[in-house]
Scaffold this active site. Structure first.
Site, PDB file in Angstrom:
ATOM      1  N   ARG A   1       2.617   6.247  -2.675  1.00 20.26           N
ATOM      2  CA  ARG A   1       3.699   7.065  -3.224  1.00 20.26           C
ATOM      3  C   ARG A   1       3.475   7.321  -4.719  1.00 20.26           C
ATOM      4  O   ARG A   1       3.711   8.417  -5.225  1.00 20.26           O
ATOM      5  CB  ARG A   1       5.045   6.379  -2.984  1.00 20.26           C
ATOM      6  CG  ARG A   1       6.245   7.263  -3.276  1.00 20.26           C
ATOM      7  CD  ARG A   1       7.544   6.538  -2.932  1.00 20.26           C
ATOM      8  NE  ARG A   1       7.638   6.228  -1.532  1.00 20.26           N
ATOM      9  CZ  ARG A   1       8.060   7.085  -0.596  1.00 20.26           C
ATOM     10  NH1 ARG A   1       8.401   8.314  -0.953  1.00 20.26           N
ATOM     11  NH2 ARG A   1       8.127   6.725   0.668  1.00 20.26           N
TER      12      ARG A   1
ATOM     13  N   ASP B   1      -3.255  12.747  21.414  1.00 17.01           N
ATOM     14  CA  ASP B   1      -2.004  12.446  20.724  1.00 17.01           C
ATOM     15  C   ASP B   1      -2.004  13.009  19.309  1.00 17.01           C
ATOM     16  O   ASP B   1      -0.970  13.425  18.785  1.00 17.01           O
ATOM     17  CB  ASP B   1      -1.788  10.931  20.643  1.00 17.01           C
ATOM     18  CG  ASP B   1      -1.348  10.324  21.967  1.00 17.01           C
ATOM     19  OD1 ASP B   1      -1.109  11.094  22.921  1.00 17.01           O
ATOM     20  OD2 ASP B   1      -1.254   9.082  22.043  1.00 17.01           O
TER      21      ASP B   1
ATOM     22  N   ASN C   1      -5.180   8.710   1.653  1.00 17.90           N
ATOM     23  CA  ASN C   1      -5.596   8.092   2.912  1.00 17.90           C
ATOM     24  C   ASN C   1      -5.987   9.112   3.974  1.00 17.90           C
ATOM     25  O   ASN C   1      -7.135   9.189   4.386  1.00 17.90           O
ATOM     26  CB  ASN C   1      -4.487   7.202   3.465  1.00 17.90           C
ATOM     27  CG  ASN C   1      -4.674   5.742   3.120  1.00 17.90           C
ATOM     28  OD1 ASN C   1      -5.638   5.361   2.471  1.00 17.90           O
ATOM     29  ND2 ASN C   1      -3.748   4.914   3.557  1.00 17.90           N
TER      30      ASN C   1
ATOM     31  N   ASP D   1       0.821  -1.207   0.000  1.00 14.74           N
ATOM     32  CA  ASP D   1       0.000   0.000   0.000  1.00 14.74           C
ATOM     33  C   ASP D   1       0.859   1.263   0.000  1.00 14.74           C
ATOM     34  O   ASP D   1       0.483   2.274  -0.593  1.00 14.74           O
ATOM     35  CB  ASP D   1      -0.921  -0.002   1.215  1.00 14.74           C
ATOM     36  CG  ASP D   1      -2.046  -1.021   1.088  1.00 14.74           C
ATOM     37  OD1 ASP D   1      -2.209  -1.587  -0.009  1.00 14.74           O
ATOM     38  OD2 ASP D   1      -2.750  -1.271   2.082  1.00 14.74           O
ATOM     39  N   GLY D   2       2.011   1.228   0.665  1.00 14.13           N
ATOM     40  CA  GLY D   2       2.903   2.384   0.680  1.00 14.13           C
ATOM     41  C   GLY D   2       3.394   2.736  -0.710  1.00 14.13           C
ATOM     42  O   GLY D   2       3.496   3.915  -1.066  1.00 14.13           O
TER      43      GLY D   2
END
Length: 262
Positions: free
Chosen positions: A64, A174, A144, A59-60
């Protein structure tokens, strides 16, 4: 002649020979080009004549690739050579069999909404939500999510939030995630977001480990403009699809809305 692009993850040793074998078996040697995902930005001329991109990676790698090709409206199909493969349609063992139908146009095309994020540096540290065009320091498109969160210091952030110019709340958390429906299976899911139909057009605002403020996620119309500001911390950062990360000055404003790209 229209070209088929093949993009691969250079960190996966099996990817280049796999791509080469695909091109050979499909007889696309004269009608294709090959590029690693990290080098794709240096090859804009290739994209102008490309009608489909096959991505071999996880998925990365797909994210990209999308960051580069989104303005060109080129459809992609993923072959999962990563760990999860939420975004991939094919596996390496069936890619040679299934790809001809994609090349011949016998496919379903999903149009996925993207986000557009801008970071404005404050002209006066005492002002919150004071963006101006000359203070724009960063912009990016995301498939995303866009995340405003803490950097390397383990401390909560106070994140003031507005929607369409109206104050909503100040999260002490956070992070705050602004996600698309596609991103609902990513970081937002681990923070408690439900999963949405991937072609749904919406913004999901999901806090991470909220101590005060709203703790549940909000689903917003795709016309919404979300503004986030971390007024008093020098340890906040912006993350776009987990790829681009920018340190935020105290008082910076991050605006997120629907991208013109899909």
């Amino acid at each position: 002649m229209n070209k088929i692009g093949f993009v691969y993850n250079a960190l996966v040793p099996e990817a280049p020979p796999f791509i080469d074998s695909l091109i050979e078996s499909l007889k696309l040697r004269e009608n294709s080009w090959i590029c690693s995902a990290v080098d794709l930005e240096t090859a804009p001329d290739l994209l102008e004549q490309t009608t489909l991109i096959v991505v071999a990676g996880g998925d990365g790698t797909i994210l990209r690739t999308i960051h580069v090709i989104a303005p060109h409206s080129i459809p992609i199909v993923g072959v999962n050579m990563g760990r999860v493969g939420f975004m991939s349609e094919l596996r390496p063992e069936n890619a040679a069999e299934k790809l001809p139908s994609y090349l011949n146009g016998d496919m379903r095309v999903e149009r996925r909404m993207m986000l557009y994020a801008e970071v404005f540096s404050p002209s006066d540290d005492s002002l919150v939500f004071s963006p101006s065009d000359d203070s724009l320091v960063f912009s990016a498109h995301a498939l995303n999510d866009v995340v405003v969160g803490r950097g390397g210091v383990a401390r909560l952030l106070d994140i003031a939030t507005r929607i369409d110019g109206v104050d909503l709340t100040s999260y002490r958390a956070d992070a705050v995630i602004i996600s698309t429906a596609t991103g609902s299976t990513g970081y937002a899911l681990s923070a408690g977001s439900p999963i949405f139909f991937p072609e749904a057009r919406m913004l999901i605002m999901q806090p991470v480990a909220a101590h005060t403020g709203l703790r549940d996620g909000l689903v917003l119309p795709d016309s919404s403009v979300v503004e986030l500001s971390v007024a008093d911390s020098r340890h906040a950062s912006l993350s776009v699809d987990g790829l681009d990360e920018v340190d935020l000055e105290p008082g910076s404003t991050v605006t997120v809305n629907q991208s013109p790209h899909e």
